[in-house]
Design an enzyme around this catalytic site. Sequence first.
Site, mmCIF file in Angstrom:
data_model
loop_
_atom_site.group_PDB
_atom_site.id
_atom_site.type_symbol
_atom_site.label_atom_id
_atom_site.label_comp_id
_atom_site.label_asym_id
_atom_site.label_seq_id
_atom_site.Cartn_x
_atom_site.Cartn_y
_atom_site.Cartn_z
ATOM 1 N N ASN A 2 26.981 41.006 39.380
ATOM 2 C CA ASN A 2 27.519 41.985 38.428
ATOM 3 C C ASN A 2 28.103 41.305 37.194
ATOM 4 O OD1 ASN A 2 26.927 44.351 39.914
ATOM 5 N ND2 ASN A 2 28.743 44.049 41.192
ATOM 6 N N GLU A 21 28.665 46.025 49.077
ATOM 7 C CA GLU A 21 27.449 45.247 49.356
ATOM 8 C C GLU A 21 27.330 44.907 50.838
ATOM 9 O OE1 GLU A 21 30.616 42.576 47.422
ATOM 10 O OE2 GLU A 21 29.682 44.500 46.979
#
Length: 351
Positions: A236, A271
């Site tokens: 990210n 995640e």
Amino acid sequence: MNNDKQVKNVCAADDSARLEALRRYNILDTDYDPRFDDLAELGAFICNTPIAVINFVDKDRQWFKSEIGLGIRETELDISVCAHAILQPGLFVVPDMTKDPRFANNPLVTGEPHLRFYAGALLETDDGFPLGTFCVLDYQPRELSTEQEKAITTLARQVMTQLELIRTNEQQRETLKSLQRSNKLLEIEASTDELTKLANRRAITHALQYELALMQELGRKSAALLLDLDFFKQVNDAHGHLVGDEVLKEFAEFCNHEFRSSDMIGRWGGEEFIIILPGSNLVTAEKIAARFQRKLNEHTFAKHHQVKLTFSGSLIELSPLLSARATFKRLDDNLYRAKQQGRNQIILVKD
């Protein structure tokens, strides 16, 4: 036959609203129905006639929902007496059709079955559209008593009541089907992770509870793998959250492709992902997990950005003696150990 032009106007363009009203009931070409047959028999009995018909005037025919004494289901419109009856309000009575210029040359009068008498009460919708008639017929000229006229008018209203009831029931069935479809979609949405389209935490919890129950009942072995993508924050940070989301979606697709169709895959959160491996003991589950890890090392995600992934994993053999909550805690504790020991590894725990 006289007044053919008037009869054909029943089916003209300005009659489209009436025909549309008829279509709303979905009655044409349906099977015999005892609810209507009983009304026709009652009409014939009350009026002491050999023939009673519940008929609907279509575009180019008249069709009989119920008939007593005729033996046919429809006739062409140009020989229909009922096509005349729906052109005027109230009860339509012809005491002797041989003496009425509109019907004297009608083949049903001049030939078989040599009809003479006709009386028809309108089948009319609440908004004023005539759909057909409830009629009684005889082979002899005659009249109806006032009571008989009232009776077939009442029976005509009962026919419309039945039609409305059938239509209402059909609408309710369609509404119920629509609600069931909507509820099914809502159920799917409630059990699906919005981003990855995998099972969400709620759904995978139910799946684990079900699997634990099956293990207890069938005495089979099963396993579960909880994995966390290593250092995903770096994805990210380096490429942005949109790319991160795309990687998570691709990873979900990768899981669907690599695990067995019988395995249950869910996104536990962020995640973290969980895979339930029904019917697999720890030895088999270890092979499945190792193969998945090997294939993952060979795979590249978000190809424009060349993202590579590894994971830390906790693999346990399930125990039907543990609750789902205790099982998840066990998985989570061992996942923490995998991270603490350097990541990119799977911790195996046998019951």
